[in-house]
Write a protein that holds these residues in place. Structure first.
Motif, short mmCIF file in Angstrom:
data_model
loop_
_atom_site.label_atom_id
_atom_site.label_comp_id
_atom_site.label_asym_id
_atom_site.label_seq_id
_atom_site.Cartn_x
_atom_site.Cartn_y
_atom_site.Cartn_z
N GLU A 290 0.83 -1.20 0.00
CA GLU A 290 0.00 0.00 0.00
C GLU A 290 0.87 1.26 0.00
OE1 GLU A 290 -3.42 2.56 0.25
OE2 GLU A 290 -2.92 0.62 -0.63
N HIS A 291 1.95 1.25 0.72
CA HIS A 291 2.86 2.40 0.72
C HIS A 291 3.47 2.60 -0.66
CE1 HIS A 291 3.11 3.35 5.13
NE2 HIS A 291 2.48 2.18 5.15
N VAL A 292 3.89 1.54 -1.27
CA VAL A 292 4.48 1.65 -2.61
C VAL A 292 3.45 2.17 -3.60
CG1 VAL A 292 5.49 0.34 -4.52
CG2 VAL A 292 6.19 -0.15 -2.16
N ARG A 293 2.21 1.67 -3.52
CA ARG A 293 1.15 2.12 -4.43
C ARG A 293 0.89 3.61 -4.28
NH1 ARG A 293 -4.15 3.36 -4.62
NH2 ARG A 293 -4.41 3.17 -2.35
N ARG A 294 0.74 4.06 -3.03
CA ARG A 294 0.46 5.48 -2.80
C ARG A 294 1.62 6.36 -3.23
NH1 ARG A 294 -3.14 6.72 1.34
NH2 ARG A 294 -2.62 8.89 0.82
N LEU A 295 2.83 5.93 -2.96
CA LEU A 295 3.99 6.73 -3.34
C LEU A 295 4.14 6.79 -4.86
CD1 LEU A 295 6.65 5.71 -0.67
CD2 LEU A 295 5.24 7.76 -0.75
N GLN A 296 3.79 5.72 -5.53
CA GLN A 296 3.84 5.73 -6.99
C GLN A 296 2.83 6.74 -7.56
OE1 GLN A 296 6.09 3.87 -9.06
NE2 GLN A 296 5.34 5.50 -10.39
N GLN A 297 1.65 6.83 -6.93
CA GLN A 297 0.68 7.84 -7.33
C GLN A 297 1.27 9.24 -7.25
OE1 GLN A 297 -2.67 7.14 -4.65
NE2 GLN A 297 -3.96 6.57 -6.38
N LEU A 298 1.91 9.52 -6.13
CA LEU A 298 2.50 10.84 -5.93
C LEU A 298 3.65 11.08 -6.90
CD1 LEU A 298 2.49 10.91 -2.01
CD2 LEU A 298 0.95 12.17 -3.55
N LYS A 299 4.44 10.07 -7.11
CA LYS A 299 5.56 10.18 -8.05
C LYS A 299 5.05 10.52 -9.45
CE LYS A 299 9.63 7.56 -9.60
NZ LYS A 299 10.35 6.26 -9.49
N ASP A 300 3.94 9.89 -9.84
CA ASP A 300 3.37 10.15 -11.16
C ASP A 300 2.82 11.57 -11.29
OD1 ASP A 300 4.01 7.57 -11.90
OD2 ASP A 300 1.99 6.77 -11.57
N LEU A 301 2.48 12.19 -10.15
CA LEU A 301 2.00 13.57 -10.16
C LEU A 301 3.15 14.58 -10.24
CD1 LEU A 301 -0.80 13.39 -7.42
CD2 LEU A 301 -1.12 13.67 -9.89
N GLY A 302 4.38 14.11 -10.14
CA GLY A 302 5.53 15.00 -10.20
C GLY A 302 6.15 15.30 -8.85
N VAL A 303 5.75 14.54 -7.82
CA VAL A 303 6.34 14.75 -6.50
C VAL A 303 7.78 14.23 -6.51
CG1 VAL A 303 6.20 14.11 -4.06
CG2 VAL A 303 4.11 14.65 -5.34
N ASN A 304 8.71 15.07 -6.06
CA ASN A 304 10.13 14.71 -6.06
C ASN A 304 10.59 14.08 -4.76
OD1 ASN A 304 10.03 17.78 -7.51
ND2 ASN A 304 10.87 16.12 -8.73
N GLN A 305 9.86 14.37 -3.68
CA GLN A 305 10.22 13.77 -2.40
C GLN A 305 8.97 13.49 -1.57
OE1 GLN A 305 12.37 14.89 1.89
NE2 GLN A 305 13.23 15.79 0.04
N PHE A 306 8.95 12.33 -0.92
CA PHE A 306 7.96 12.07 0.11
C PHE A 306 8.70 12.03 1.43
CE2 PHE A 306 5.63 9.14 2.94
CZ PHE A 306 4.47 9.87 3.06
#
Length: 338
Positions: A290-306
């Motif tokens: 679930e963490h990987v899935r959510r972070l991938q969503q953010l990465k696809d939006l252009g997020v450079n760091q979580f």
């Protein structure tokens, strides 16, 4: 996508430093801390120890403010750390919340925040700047380099961030709100003649790796209350009918005040108004997948760091799970095609 960690400077400081050291070992890129000098220990002496005991992590506050320190003092602090340890700092800054409200102050105006960003950045990067009618410069800081990432939620704050920030900090992990805020910052940067791709986009939120999501919600509900403090200001300024997404504003209707003595604490009784749905949207809870899935969503939006707010009752296990499983999985992932 980089992965950072946000720590409270709760004593003993040795515990904070130990978590920072282990975060570097696990592959975290940044170590952030709260900056609220009455609720927790002063972060800057702790930064010195973190930097002295690590080799690569970048440190900084999430977030400082323009009010509790003179701008020249803030700039000097970062320039000094850079001289001592190389350019391994970043400045997260906002209008001010707990650090200011606990001493009965009010957050700064956006105009003052923008001016502070300019003055602090110029001085901390060894350049001359006009401050209160005097041209000032640190003659010893010619090699210092530090970026300033600005936190905010409302339309005017997002516009300012696009105009003056080196980066944008969004303190919640909801993908819909992330898409709206990132879009607003990019638009403001472009309209201001800046390259939006030159900005760094950072999302920060609690993350708890566990199979017991119910327990994780209770441990992270405090975060919805913290965000609610800022949202209440937005609603007061813009009203409930504005371009601000309802997902960000509707949930605070049950808010009945806030006790800053419980700020940032799990099981904070003043955050019981925060519904489970908001905790699930604002935070990342559950198993590794679930963490990987959510972070991938953010990465696809252009997020450079979580940046993981590591503020719950199982810090060590979540830190380890990110280092051993989540960070490698994100490093190997490929952004989705648009």
């Amino acid at each position: 996508m980089d992965i950072g960690v946000v720590l409270q400077t709760t004593p003993p400081a040795a515990r904070v430093i130990d978590l920072a050291k282990r975060a570097e070992t696990y592959g975290f890129s940044h170590v952030w801390t709260f900056d609220s000098h009455l609720l927790w220990e002063e972060p800057f002496p702790i930064y010195t120890e973190i930097l002295a005991n690590t080799r690569n992590v970048v440190v900084g506050p999430m977030v400082t403010n323009p009010l509790t320190r003179d701008w020249t003092v803030t700039a000097s602090l970062f320039a000094t750390l850079n001289e001592m340890f190389g350019n391994r700092t970043v400045i997260g800054i906002g209008r001010g919340d707990s650090a200011v409200r606990v001493i009965n102050g009010k957050p700064s105006t956006l105009a003052s925040l923008g001016e502070a960003v300019h003055v602090i950045r110029e001085l901390a990067n060894g350049r001359e700047v006009d401050y209160r009618g005097s041209m000032l410069r640190f003659p010893w800081a010619a090699k210092s380099r530090v970026d300033i990432w600005v936190a905010g939620y409302g339309p005017k704050a997002l516009k300012l961030i696009g105009e003056v920030g080196d980066g944008f900090i969004l303190q919640l992990a909801d993908p819909d709100i992330a898409a709206w805020t990132i879009g607003a910052v990019r638009k403001a940067a472009e309209e201001g003649g800046r390259d939006p791709s030159a900005l760094t986009f950072c999302v920060a939120a609690p993350a708890y790796v566990t199979d017991d999501v119910g327990h994780a919600r209770d441990q992270c509900r405090w975060f919805g209350g913290m965000v609610g403090n800022h949202v209440a200001d937005i609603v007061a300024r813009y009203g409930e009918s504005s371009e601000v997404p309802a997902a960000l504003t509707d949930y605070i209707k049950g808010r009945e005040g806030y006790d800053y003595n419980e700020h940032g604490q799990a099981e904070n009784v003043h955050t019981r108004f925060v519904p489970d749905e908001i905790v699930d949207r604002f935070c990342i809870l559950g198993g590794v997948d679930e963490h990987v899935r959510r972070l991938q969503q953010l990465k696809d939006l252009g997020v450079n760091q979580f940046a993981v707010y590591l503020q719950h009752d199982d810090k060590d296990a979540t830190l380890r799970a990110y280092g051993e499983k989540v960070i490698p999985a994100i490093a190997e992932s490929v952004p989705a095609k648009s």
